[in-house]
Design a protein around this motif. Structure first.
Motif, PDB file in Angstrom:
ATOM      1  N   THR A  54       0.851  -1.180   0.000  1.00 33.44           N
ATOM      2  CA  THR A  54       0.000   0.000   0.000  1.00 33.44           C
ATOM      3  C   THR A  54       0.894   1.239   0.000  1.00 33.44           C
ATOM      4  O   THR A  54       2.099   1.155   0.276  1.00 33.44           O
ATOM      5  CB  THR A  54      -0.901   0.033   1.241  1.00 33.44           C
ATOM      6  OG1 THR A  54      -0.063   0.153   2.406  1.00 33.44           O
ATOM      7  CG2 THR A  54      -1.762  -1.229   1.342  1.00 33.44           C
ATOM      8  N   ALA A  55       0.295   2.380  -0.263  1.00 35.66           N
ATOM      9  CA  ALA A  55       1.054   3.630  -0.245  1.00 35.66           C
ATOM     10  C   ALA A  55       1.641   3.883   1.148  1.00 35.66           C
ATOM     11  O   ALA A  55       2.775   4.342   1.278  1.00 35.66           O
ATOM     12  CB  ALA A  55       0.169   4.793  -0.689  1.00 35.66           C
ATOM     13  N   ASP A 117       0.208   1.840  -5.699  1.00 35.32           N
ATOM     14  CA  ASP A 117      -1.023   2.271  -6.358  1.00 35.32           C
ATOM     15  C   ASP A 117      -0.718   3.106  -7.605  1.00 35.32           C
ATOM     16  O   ASP A 117      -1.379   4.106  -7.877  1.00 35.32           O
ATOM     17  CB  ASP A 117      -1.907   3.064  -5.392  1.00 35.32           C
ATOM     18  CG  ASP A 117      -2.262   2.279  -4.142  1.00 35.32           C
ATOM     19  OD1 ASP A 117      -2.439   1.050  -4.258  1.00 35.32           O
ATOM     20  OD2 ASP A 117      -2.353   2.887  -3.062  1.00 35.32           O
ATOM     21  N   ARG A 118       0.328   2.713  -8.317  1.00 31.53           N
ATOM     22  CA  ARG A 118       0.751   3.360  -9.573  1.00 31.53           C
ATOM     23  C   ARG A 118       1.205   4.806  -9.418  1.00 31.53           C
ATOM     24  O   ARG A 118       1.192   5.573 -10.367  1.00 31.53           O
ATOM     25  CB  ARG A 118      -0.355   3.268 -10.623  1.00 31.53           C
ATOM     26  CG  ARG A 118      -0.698   1.855 -10.998  1.00 31.53           C
ATOM     27  CD  ARG A 118      -1.729   1.847 -12.099  1.00 31.53           C
ATOM     28  NE  ARG A 118      -2.125   0.495 -12.404  1.00 31.53           N
ATOM     29  CZ  ARG A 118      -1.831  -0.106 -13.546  1.00 31.53           C
ATOM     30  NH1 ARG A 118      -1.159   0.511 -14.461  1.00 31.53           N
ATOM     31  NH2 ARG A 118      -2.232  -1.331 -13.757  1.00 31.53           N
ATOM     32  N   ARG A 119       1.608   5.184  -8.203  1.00 29.14           N
ATOM     33  CA  ARG A 119       2.081   6.546  -7.961  1.00 29.14           C
ATOM     34  C   ARG A 119       3.430   6.487  -7.237  1.00 29.14           C
ATOM     35  O   ARG A 119       3.606   5.693  -6.315  1.00 29.14           O
ATOM     36  CB  ARG A 119       1.083   7.321  -7.112  1.00 29.14           C
ATOM     37  CG  ARG A 119      -0.308   7.383  -7.751  1.00 29.14           C
ATOM     38  CD  ARG A 119      -1.230   8.323  -7.040  1.00 29.14           C
ATOM     39  NE  ARG A 119      -0.756   9.681  -7.014  1.00 29.14           N
ATOM     40  CZ  ARG A 119      -0.962  10.590  -7.972  1.00 29.14           C
ATOM     41  NH1 ARG A 119      -1.640  10.240  -9.043  1.00 29.14           N
ATOM     42  NH2 ARG A 119      -0.515  11.815  -7.855  1.00 29.14           N
ATOM     43  N   SER A 139      -0.213  -9.438  -8.920  1.00 27.76           N
ATOM     44  CA  SER A 139      -1.511  -9.153  -8.322  1.00 27.76           C
ATOM     45  C   SER A 139      -2.230 -10.450  -8.027  1.00 27.76           C
ATOM     46  O   SER A 139      -2.263 -11.355  -8.850  1.00 27.76           O
ATOM     47  CB  SER A 139      -2.341  -8.290  -9.263  1.00 27.76           C
ATOM     48  OG  SER A 139      -3.626  -8.113  -8.744  1.00 27.76           O
TER      49      SER A 139
END
Length: 143
Positions: A54-55, A117-119, A139
């Protein structure tokens, strides 16, 4: 002539997290000396069976690496910082997406970072960076 600068090191990182970061720092530094294809191979093996981070998990890992190492906190410490943060996440069973890339417009520079989260996680990665290598956890939603 150099410009004086102050490194911002995260505070409030729990002792256990700093201890774990010190544990993964030597392997991260050793990995950073390898050629890119070897780094990718080692990271692909390491991330097997991990869940995507997670971020918050990725940020906590990155903060811990910067808290224990001036090299990782410095402007040229992106490779050991990103490797260490990824390894630290792996100790907890998760894996961020580890990325390296280059800026395609001058000044041409290379950079390494982690994403969740793609960031990008707490990195000033502009949009003009092209990813060259990414290593992501598989995933589990498709299983």
């Amino acid at each position: 002539m150099t410009t004086p600068s102050a490194l911002e090191r995260p505070t409030g990182v729990p002792f256990a997290r700093r201890l774990a970061a010190r544990l993964v720092l030597p392997p991260a530094l050793a990995l950073s000396l390898l050629p890119p294809r070897r780094i990718r191979a080692v990271l692909h093996l390491t991330c097997r069976g991990a869940t995507p981070a997670t971020a918050a998990q990725a940020k906590n890992a990155r903060d811990a690496m910067c808290a224990v190492s001036l090299r990782c906190a410095g402007p040229k410490g992106c490779l050991p910082r990103s490797l260490g943060a990824a390894l630290l996440c792996r100790l907890g069973g998760s894996w961020p997406t580890w990325c390296t890339g280059v800026r395609v417009v001058p000044p041409c520079t290379a950079h390494a970072w982690i994403e969740a989260d793609r960031r990008p996680v707490d990195e000033g990665v502009p949009d003009d960076f092209t990813r060259l290598i990414t290593v992501a956890a598989a995933s589990r939603s498709g299983r």
